[in-house]
Design a protein around this motif. Structure first.
Motif, PDB file in Angstrom:
ATOM      1  N   VAL A  65      79.710 167.668  56.401  1.00  0.00           N
ATOM      2  CA  VAL A  65      78.268 167.568  56.157  1.00  0.00           C
ATOM      3  C   VAL A  65      77.477 167.433  57.454  1.00  0.00           C
ATOM      4  O   VAL A  65      76.298 167.802  57.506  1.00  0.00           O
ATOM      5  CB  VAL A  65      77.923 166.391  55.214  1.00  0.00           C
ATOM      6  N   GLU A  66      78.113 166.929  58.513  1.00  0.00           N
ATOM      7  CA  GLU A  66      77.414 166.776  59.782  1.00  0.00           C
ATOM      8  C   GLU A  66      77.287 168.094  60.538  1.00  0.00           C
ATOM      9  O   GLU A  66      76.366 168.269  61.341  1.00  0.00           O
ATOM     10  CB  GLU A  66      78.134 165.751  60.658  1.00  0.00           C
ATOM     11  N   ARG A  69      74.340 171.666  58.678  1.00  0.00           N
ATOM     12  CA  ARG A  69      72.950 171.245  58.548  1.00  0.00           C
ATOM     13  C   ARG A  69      72.043 172.356  59.034  1.00  0.00           C
ATOM     14  O   ARG A  69      72.444 173.149  59.895  1.00  0.00           O
ATOM     15  CB  ARG A  69      72.701 169.948  59.344  1.00  0.00           C
ATOM     16  N   LEU A 197      71.899 174.981  49.515  1.00  0.00           N
ATOM     17  CA  LEU A 197      72.309 174.666  50.872  1.00  0.00           C
ATOM     18  C   LEU A 197      72.626 175.932  51.667  1.00  0.00           C
ATOM     19  O   LEU A 197      72.249 176.049  52.842  1.00  0.00           O
ATOM     20  CB  LEU A 197      73.526 173.738  50.833  1.00  0.00           C
ATOM     21  N   LEU A 201      70.934 177.111  55.190  1.00  0.00           N
ATOM     22  CA  LEU A 201      71.737 177.296  56.395  1.00  0.00           C
ATOM     23  C   LEU A 201      71.639 178.711  56.961  1.00  0.00           C
ATOM     24  O   LEU A 201      71.508 178.897  58.176  1.00  0.00           O
ATOM     25  CB  LEU A 201      73.206 176.972  56.098  1.00  0.00           C
ATOM     26  N   ASP A 263      70.777 164.577  51.428  1.00  0.00           N
ATOM     27  CA  ASP A 263      70.519 163.652  52.535  1.00  0.00           C
ATOM     28  C   ASP A 263      71.590 163.775  53.608  1.00  0.00           C
ATOM     29  O   ASP A 263      71.289 163.772  54.806  1.00  0.00           O
ATOM     30  CB  ASP A 263      70.455 162.215  52.003  1.00  0.00           C
ATOM     31  N   HIS A 265      73.301 166.393  54.329  1.00  0.00           N
ATOM     32  CA  HIS A 265      73.092 167.667  55.018  1.00  0.00           C
ATOM     33  C   HIS A 265      71.716 167.745  55.688  1.00  0.00           C
ATOM     34  O   HIS A 265      71.351 168.796  56.236  1.00  0.00           O
ATOM     35  CB  HIS A 265      73.240 168.829  54.031  1.00  0.00           C
ATOM     36  N   VAL A 266      70.962 166.647  55.646  1.00  0.00           N
ATOM     37  CA  VAL A 266      69.627 166.538  56.260  1.00  0.00           C
ATOM     38  C   VAL A 266      68.685 167.616  55.718  1.00  0.00           C
ATOM     39  O   VAL A 266      68.049 168.360  56.460  1.00  0.00           O
ATOM     40  CB  VAL A 266      69.704 166.580  57.801  1.00  0.00           C
ATOM     41  N   LEU A 267      68.637 167.696  54.394  1.00  0.00           N
ATOM     42  CA  LEU A 267      67.722 168.610  53.725  1.00  0.00           C
ATOM     43  C   LEU A 267      66.794 167.771  52.855  1.00  0.00           C
ATOM     44  O   LEU A 267      67.239 167.140  51.891  1.00  0.00           O
ATOM     45  CB  LEU A 267      68.512 169.599  52.873  1.00  0.00           C
TER      46      LEU A 267
END
Length: 377
Positions: A65-66, A69, A197, A201, A263, A265-267
């Motif tokens: 997941v980091e 993103r 996602l 991306l 969250d 994936h900072v979306l």
């Protein structure tokens, strides 16, 4: 002198530690240099063309997941640092490790929040001259998926240095990682989430609309995900009151799953009903009306479901009739979000932060989310 631009080809070294063991998050500069030499030898055996490219390695272990993103910030940072190295010819190995406990740039610092994941990923990049990049990219996709196991020397070095036993250590292209993550999300019934996602991306300029497995509408646009309000979803359902309440709890549970992964994936996540509102960390607020000064002070009512706790909070005030006037619904999506959500409601509506417990999900005669018609004691 080489003047053609260097094209970045992203790769990862994927490690699967034996269950119960967690490797260190970062490598020192010397350790990163040593690993980079071993990785370079592995990749040269698989892809002889890499001798004409620059290998850039970050000595840090991340959760998927980091890395996945929007904008791929870890790889973007790694590529930027790699390109800064003077170009006395392209072919060279560049490694970045930690110094005094810190990596050279913040995006290369793994979060301890994800340190116990079952797969740890060490990001690599091949910076290739433009005339080589297309052919090398094709070979990466062909060779790594079939023959990408790390060499014995590399695997042994990793286990000794990290102090863990590894089930597997193999190289993957970023496309391989995307495909693997897609399968994992599909396996847990989150294929619609992956569709959102993947768009964010790979084609962030596009829009994408999906329905969750339970039928909640979600849409990606302009770098964020807009979710249908659970109360709006409930209003379109049918069935008896008990069934509707049970289904409402299920849709909030599903939204919590989506929120946690988005969250990670900072979306950002917002409600479709308030698309211009700022999505707050861990909770969503759906205002419906302003408080009427002619009526009683607003109160806050909890909607509760077994195993899930408070699934929603309704702000309402009593007026002339017996039915309370609903002002807003709020949805705590994380365990620690209830307090901040109550604070936001009390600030907006000038009420006290005392939550009236109902012990159930309160619906009106039409099966819509509501507040109790009588005071709760």
């Amino acid at each position: 002198m080489e003047t053609s631009p260097l094209i970045a080809l992203p790769i990862v070294l994927a490690l699967e530690p034996v269950a119960g063991s967690a490797p260190s998050a970062t490598l020192s500069r010397d350790e990163a240099d040593a690993l980079a030499s071993l990785v370079a030898a592995d990749l040269h055996a698989l892809l002889p063309q890499v001798e004409q490219a620059r290998l850039v390695l970050a000595g840090a272990l991340f959760d998927p997941v980091e890395l996945l993103r929007p904008g791929f910030p870890v790889w973007a940072t790694l590529d930027e640092l790699g390109r800064r190295v003077p170009r006395a010819g392209v072919a060279q190995v560049v490694a970045f490790g930690s110094h005094e406990g810190h990596m050279p740039a913040q995006p290369l610092e793994p979060s301890p929040h994800y340190a116990d994941g079952p797969m740890r990923l060490l990001p690599l990049s091949l910076l290739a001259p433009q005339e080589l990049a297309e052919e090398l990219a094709e070979q990466i996709e062909v060779q790594l998926v079939g023959r990408g196991e790390a060499g014995a020397h590399t695997a042994d070095w990793l286990m000794r240095t990290l102090g863990v036993r590894l089930e597997h250590a193999r190289y993957l292209s970023r496309n391989d990682l995307l495909a693997l993550t897609c399968v994992q999300y599909e396996h847990v019934n989150l294929a619609p989430l992956w569709s959102l996602l993947e768009t964010a991306l790979l084609t962030p300029y596009r829009e994408e609309s999906v329905l969750s497995a339970r039928g909640l509408a979600l849409r990606y646009e302009n770098g964020r995900v807009l979710a249908q309000s659970p109360a709006e979803w409930l209003a379109a359902q049918s069935g008896d009151m008990s069934e509707r309440a049970h289904d409402f709890a299920g849709i909030v549970f599903e939204l919590r799953q989506y929120a946690a992964l988005l969250d990670a994936h900072v979306l950002p996540l917002c409600l479709q009903s308030t698309p211009d509102g700022k999505g707050e960390a861990g909770w969503l607020l759906e205002p419906m009306a302003d408080a009427d000064p002619r009526h009683e002070a607003p109160q806050l009512y909890a909607h509760e479901a077994p195993g899930l706790g408070v699934v929603a909070v309704t702000a309402a005030q009593r007026g002339e009739g017996i039915r309370p006037r609903v002002l807003a619904h709020g949805y705590p999506l994380q365990p620690r979000a209830l307090g901040p959500l109550l604070a936001a409601l009390t600030t907006r509506y000038g009420c006290v932060a005392e939550l009236q417990a109902t012990g159930r999900i309160v619906l009106d005669e039409h099966g819509q989310l509501a507040a109790p018609s009588a005071s709760v004691h």
